[in-house]
Design a protein around this motif. Structure first.
Motif, PDB file in Angstrom:
ATOM      1  N   SER A  23      22.393 -16.113 -25.102  1.00  0.00           N
ATOM      2  CA  SER A  23      22.934 -14.885 -25.684  1.00  0.00           C
ATOM      3  C   SER A  23      21.774 -14.013 -26.158  1.00  0.00           C
ATOM      4  O   SER A  23      20.659 -14.494 -26.331  1.00  0.00           O
ATOM      5  CB  SER A  23      23.848 -15.232 -26.853  1.00  0.00           C
ATOM      6  N   TYR A  25      19.505 -11.789 -28.598  1.00  0.00           N
ATOM      7  CA  TYR A  25      19.157 -11.702 -30.009  1.00  0.00           C
ATOM      8  C   TYR A  25      19.809 -10.421 -30.550  1.00  0.00           C
ATOM      9  O   TYR A  25      19.986  -9.443 -29.798  1.00  0.00           O
ATOM     10  CB  TYR A  25      17.639 -11.582 -30.171  1.00  0.00           C
ATOM     11  N   GLN A  28      18.379  -7.125 -29.500  1.00  0.00           N
ATOM     12  CA  GLN A  28      18.585  -6.892 -28.061  1.00  0.00           C
ATOM     13  C   GLN A  28      20.002  -6.386 -27.816  1.00  0.00           C
ATOM     14  O   GLN A  28      20.227  -5.458 -27.034  1.00  0.00           O
ATOM     15  CB  GLN A  28      18.316  -8.183 -27.283  1.00  0.00           C
ATOM     16  N   ALA A  49       7.451 -11.083 -31.793  1.00  0.00           N
ATOM     17  CA  ALA A  49       8.142 -12.277 -31.295  1.00  0.00           C
ATOM     18  C   ALA A  49       9.660 -12.217 -31.448  1.00  0.00           C
ATOM     19  O   ALA A  49      10.319 -13.242 -31.473  1.00  0.00           O
ATOM     20  CB  ALA A  49       7.611 -13.540 -31.972  1.00  0.00           C
ATOM     21  N   GLY A  51      11.627 -10.614 -29.291  1.00  0.00           N
ATOM     22  CA  GLY A  51      12.241 -10.399 -27.988  1.00  0.00           C
ATOM     23  C   GLY A  51      12.200  -8.974 -27.468  1.00  0.00           C
ATOM     24  O   GLY A  51      13.114  -8.517 -26.783  1.00  0.00           O
ATOM     25  N   LYS A  52      11.110  -8.269 -27.750  1.00  0.00           N
ATOM     26  CA  LYS A  52      10.983  -6.900 -27.252  1.00  0.00           C
ATOM     27  C   LYS A  52      10.888  -6.863 -25.735  1.00  0.00           C
ATOM     28  O   LYS A  52      11.424  -5.968 -25.090  1.00  0.00           O
ATOM     29  CB  LYS A  52       9.726  -6.242 -27.847  1.00  0.00           C
ATOM     30  N   THR A  53      10.188  -7.864 -25.177  1.00  0.00           N
ATOM     31  CA  THR A  53       9.973  -7.841 -23.736  1.00  0.00           C
ATOM     32  C   THR A  53      11.298  -7.818 -22.974  1.00  0.00           C
ATOM     33  O   THR A  53      11.440  -7.099 -21.996  1.00  0.00           O
ATOM     34  CB  THR A  53       9.151  -9.069 -23.299  1.00  0.00           C
TER      35      THR A  53
HETATM   36  P1  ADP Z   1       7.723  -9.713 -28.627  1.00  0.00           P
HETATM   37  O1  ADP Z   1       7.342  -8.996 -27.369  1.00  0.00           O
HETATM   38  O2  ADP Z   1       8.787  -9.033 -29.405  1.00  0.00           O
HETATM   39  O3  ADP Z   1       6.533 -10.105 -29.455  1.00  0.00           O
HETATM   40  P2  ADP Z   1       8.655 -11.644 -26.800  1.00  0.00           P
HETATM   41  O4  ADP Z   1       9.425 -10.695 -26.006  1.00  0.00           O
HETATM   42  O5  ADP Z   1       7.383 -12.162 -26.245  1.00  0.00           O
HETATM   43  O6  ADP Z   1       8.398 -11.084 -28.228  1.00  0.00           O
HETATM   44  O7  ADP Z   1       9.639 -12.867 -27.110  1.00  0.00           O
HETATM   45  C1  ADP Z   1       9.205 -13.993 -27.792  1.00  0.00           C
HETATM   46  C2  ADP Z   1       9.863 -15.235 -27.205  1.00  0.00           C
HETATM   47  O8  ADP Z   1      11.280 -15.208 -27.410  1.00  0.00           O
HETATM   48  C3  ADP Z   1       9.672 -15.395 -25.743  1.00  0.00           C
HETATM   49  O9  ADP Z   1       9.222 -16.704 -25.492  1.00  0.00           O
HETATM   50  C4  ADP Z   1      11.050 -15.168 -25.133  1.00  0.00           C
HETATM   51  O10 ADP Z   1      11.266 -15.946 -23.981  1.00  0.00           O
HETATM   52  C5  ADP Z   1      11.978 -15.599 -26.238  1.00  0.00           C
HETATM   53  N1  ADP Z   1      13.288 -14.892 -26.219  1.00  0.00           N
HETATM   54  C6  ADP Z   1      13.461 -13.556 -26.089  1.00  0.00           C
HETATM   55  N2  ADP Z   1      14.782 -13.246 -26.160  1.00  0.00           N
HETATM   56  C7  ADP Z   1      15.454 -14.402 -26.312  1.00  0.00           C
HETATM   57  C8  ADP Z   1      16.847 -14.731 -26.459  1.00  0.00           C
HETATM   58  N3  ADP Z   1      17.779 -13.799 -26.452  1.00  0.00           N
HETATM   59  N4  ADP Z   1      17.172 -16.031 -26.619  1.00  0.00           N
HETATM   60  C9  ADP Z   1      16.195 -16.987 -26.626  1.00  0.00           C
HETATM   61  N5  ADP Z   1      14.883 -16.741 -26.504  1.00  0.00           N
HETATM   62  C10 ADP Z   1      14.500 -15.460 -26.350  1.00  0.00           C
END
Ligand code: ADP
Length: 738
Positions: A23, A25, A28, A49, A51-53
């Motif tokens: 699901s 976050y 997101q 961390a 989940g911006k990506t």
């Molecule tokens: P940011 O770019 O915000 O610093 P990332 O996008 O790298 O953070 O995400 C951090 C970690 O969280 C990654 O390992 C990613 O796979 C994990 N992640 C992102 N969204 C989810 C989600 N919805 N559920 C579980 N894990 C997630």
């Protein structure tokens, strides 16, 4: 649920589930609600961390699914390859992903066929300047780490580039990702975007300060954390993190964890890793030791330098350092072994905090001040930077929460750190565009690439920048703009006539070459001043003193050494040396001379190790300097051509020698694939002086020169198209291909 995201390709939900994402976050989900998959502009300001990506991926995939093309802009080259590797997972579904870093002066035609492109903001800016036609086809642009528009050096490029892209394509979807900042609303205003401003984190973060024998946490609690006699606080915290958590009966409830230690310089990172290795070493089991020994071996294989040795020694004991002076191979090995929990502690400069996904149970921000040459002395880090480092604490799914710790040496400092960082909000982000060096570059480029052809048009374009959103003082921007136009006109880059502005041929060249106009002016003056063929040192010093070469500072005591060298070799310099009484200018001149001598040493075949020792830098820095010099000398060659100056062969020699790190007589040999500076020298000393001679040489002589390395010898002979009959059936001159 991931099945309910509108407008994304149908394979996506399963793909996400396979990756362990069931699901979204909460941030997101909010982004989806705001329409990020339906083409809406979005500024997402959320913690590290969180989940911006994935937000970016959703936007890009949806856009591509509608037949579009997406661009992902990163702030650092190192992150470009990281993101590219990440997006390559989508190639199995037929998407074409490309990365563009490298050379500035091309329009990257091959990128036209890609669906998703990753590039640095400088690269995108240069693609715009070179009029890459496929930019018209973009439908979605993502700006990663957009809070860096605040960075005096690189921020303006990102700002102007976004403004230009949005002008080229009217319906371009803009998604900007930011760390949590104070004024995300202003960024949203600027980009006509929905605002997503969230503090949510996938795992709790507890911030605190260590002082005395305790960890003071932000909720007011204290946790005993004893420092042994003669031990440093950092070591004590690392040790405490490594201790397994046990229940009353002594059974292990939870294994020990890893720490990430942020320090303020490379040297400190290296020293800390060496010391902390001693702490970690006690906690390693025999299997871990064996695995670490393998990683250490791989590290030694990457390069044969002191840094490499030091790193391998630390890694063998479960510790490592990480900074921008490391080569890519080293960095990747360290990051991987840290994620695999083999390496237990990494001491890093803050480069790691930006973007690289390396969570750890505890983060220790050891140094909260850093040396800043322009501000004179030690300056506190920004709240934003410290919070970004702290955000790396806690591994979702593994730790109950993450802990981020600052270190206080006195009671006063304990209070100060709470005020300054633990309880503080990050600073607002401010545009740095109105600074003259930034405007100089961007005004020339804006006129040269046809975005504006009058002073008014220019001002109107600048209205589309964050700077304009943030300031009421239109007068100031106008004033600086006029100064800059006058400067560019004076140096022959712009022409004014009939109320219009046009770039001269020289101005177009400078803009396409991606030079700061001031660098171009310095290079042109220097070359015009030369009466005789310039020496390599003279040319290196010339490019080293331009604003496009970052400085190598003089260490204490070096003033004298380089002053002497300056007088000894005065006749070689292009342009007149400032007098010793002009303190700052003279000092800059000497710093440039130091860089120039480094380049000369490299181009005279001095060992890498000796160079790193002599200049107190890492092997990655030699690379950086060499790349910058090679680019600037290439630009100097073009400028000399444009102006009809006669020094092109001298410039070319200086450039090729620094690229390959050899004296002139080896240039032919190093152009053979598989032959580097050392092997070329050995061949030359064995009497094989060029490619033609190698083609005809006795195999045994070549083998001896290459220290009996049979397979290397075979490969090289094959590459050069050796006449040896035993090589029959092999395509001659395989290295003719790029
Ligand atoms: P940011 O770019 O915000 O610093 P990332 O996008 O790298 O953070 O995400 C951090 C970690 O969280 C990654 O390992 C990613 O796979 C994990 N992640 C992102 N969204 C989810 C989600 N919805 N559920 C579980 N894990 C997630």
């Amino acid at each position: 649920d991931v099945a309910d995201i509108p407008a994304v390709p149908e394979w996506l939900p399963n793909h996400l589930r396979d990756a362990g994402i069931e699901s979204l976050y909460p941030p997101q989900a909010e982004a989806v609600e705001a329409g990020v998959t339906e083409g809406e502009n979005l500024v997402a300001s959320i913690p590290t961390a969180s989940g911006k990506t994935l937000i970016a991926e959703l936007a890009m995939l949806a856009s591509v699914a509608r037949g579009g093309k997406a661009l992902y802009i990163v702030p650092l080259r190192a992150l470009a390859s990281e993101k590219h590797a990440e997006f390559e997972q989508f190639e199995q579904y037929g998407l074409d992903v490309g990365v563009s870093t490298g050379n500035y002066e091309s329009e990257g035609g091959w990128l036209a066929g890609k669906d998703v492109i990753v590039a640095t903001s400088e690269k995108v800016d240069s693609l715009v300047r070179n009029g890459a036609p496929w930019l018209d086809d973009l439908t979605c642009v993502v700006a990663d780490e957009v809070h860096l528009v605040d960075d005096g050096e690189r921020g303006p490029t990102l700002e102007v580039t976004l403004a230009k892209l949005r002008r080229i394509t009217a319906d371009l979807q803009t998604v900007a990702l930011s760390a949590t900042i104070g004024n995300a609303g202003e960024l949203a205003d600027w980009l006509d975007a929905e605002l997503l401003d969230s503090e949510w984190r996938p795992i709790d973060l507890k911030k605190g300060v260590h002082y005395g024998q305790a960890l003071h946490l932000e909720d007011g609690s204290q946790q005993e954390l004893r420092v042994r006699d003669g031990e440093k606080q950092t070591a004590a915290i690392v040790r405490d993190t490594l201790e397994p958590d046990r229940d009353e009966d002594g059974a292990v409830r939870e294994e020990g964890g890893s720490s990430l230690v942020f320090v303020n310089s490379r040297r400190n990172a290296e020293a800390a890793a060496g010391r902390l290795a001693g702490v970690v070493s006690e906690y390693l089991g025999p299997e871990e030791r064996e695995a670490l020994a393998d990683v250490a071996e791989e590290i030694r294989d990457v390069s044969d330098t002191e840094t490499s040795d030091d790193l391998a020694d630390a890694v063998a004991d479960g510790a490592a350092f990480h900074h921008a002076g490391l080569s890519r191979g080293h960095r990747e090995l360290v990051e991987e072994a840290f994620r695999d929990r083999l390496i237990k502690v990494v001491s890093a400069t803050p480069t790691l905090a930006a973007g690289v996904n390396t969570p750890s149970r505890r983060v220790i921000v050891r140094d909260w001040r850093r040396y800043d040459g322009t501000a004179g002395g030690m300056q506190p880090l920004s709240v934003l930077e410290v919070h970004q480092m702290m955000g790396r604490a806690g591994r979702p799914g593994r730790d109950p929460y993450g802990e981020a710790v600052l270190i206080a040496k006195s009671h006063d400092e304990l209070d100060e750190l709470f005020e300054r960082y633990v309880w503080a909000d990050p600073e607002p982000v401010r545009s740095k565009l109105a600074a003259e060096p930034a405007l100089r570059t961007h005004i020339l480029a804006t006129v040269a690439s046809g975005f504006a052809s009058t002073r008014e048009g220019l001002l109107e374009f600048l209205e589309a920048t964050l700077y304009a959103t943030q300031t009421d003082e239109r007068g100031r921007l106008e004033g600086v703009t006029d100064d800059v136009i006058a400067y560019l006109e004076r140096n022959g880059f712009l022409e004014r006539g009939d109320g219009g502005l046009t770039a001269t041929n020289l101005g177009h060249t400078v803009s396409r070459l991606y030079l700061d106009p001031m660098s171009a002016a310095e290079i042109i003056d220097g070359l015009e001043d030369a009466d005789d063929r310039p020496t390599v040192l003279g040319l290196y010093q010339l490019v080293a003193r331009t604003p496009d070469m970052y400085e190598l500072y003089l260490r204490s005591g070096e003033d004298e050494e380089y002053t002497m060298l300056a007088y000894e070799r005065e006749s070689e310099f292009l342009g007149s040396m400032p007098s010793e009484f002009e303190d700052n200018r003279f000092e800059d001149w000497l710093s440039a001379l130091k860089t120039a001598r480094l380049l000369e040493d490299w181009a005279s075949e001095l060992d890498e190790d000796e160079i790193t020792d002599r200049y107190g830098i890492g092997p990655g820095d030699i690379r950086g300097k060499v790349e910058a010099a090679s680019w600037l000398l290439g630009a100097a060659e073009s400028l000399a051509g444009e102006l009809g100056l006669e020094w092109t062969p001298a410039i070319r020699e200086a450039r090729t020698r620094v690229e390959d790190g050899v004296r002139e007589e080896l240039l032919d040999l190093v152009s053979i694939r598989g032959v580097g500076r050392k092997r070329a020298r050995r061949l030359y000393e064995a009497g094989i002086e060029d490619r033609a001679a190698l083609r005809e040489a006795e195999k045994s002589v070549v083998l001896a020169a290459l220290r009996g390395r049979r397979s290397t010898t075979e490969t090289i002979l094959e590459n050069v198209g050796h006449r040896d009959p035993s090589m029959d059936g092999v395509e001659p001159d395989a290295d003719a291909a790029p």
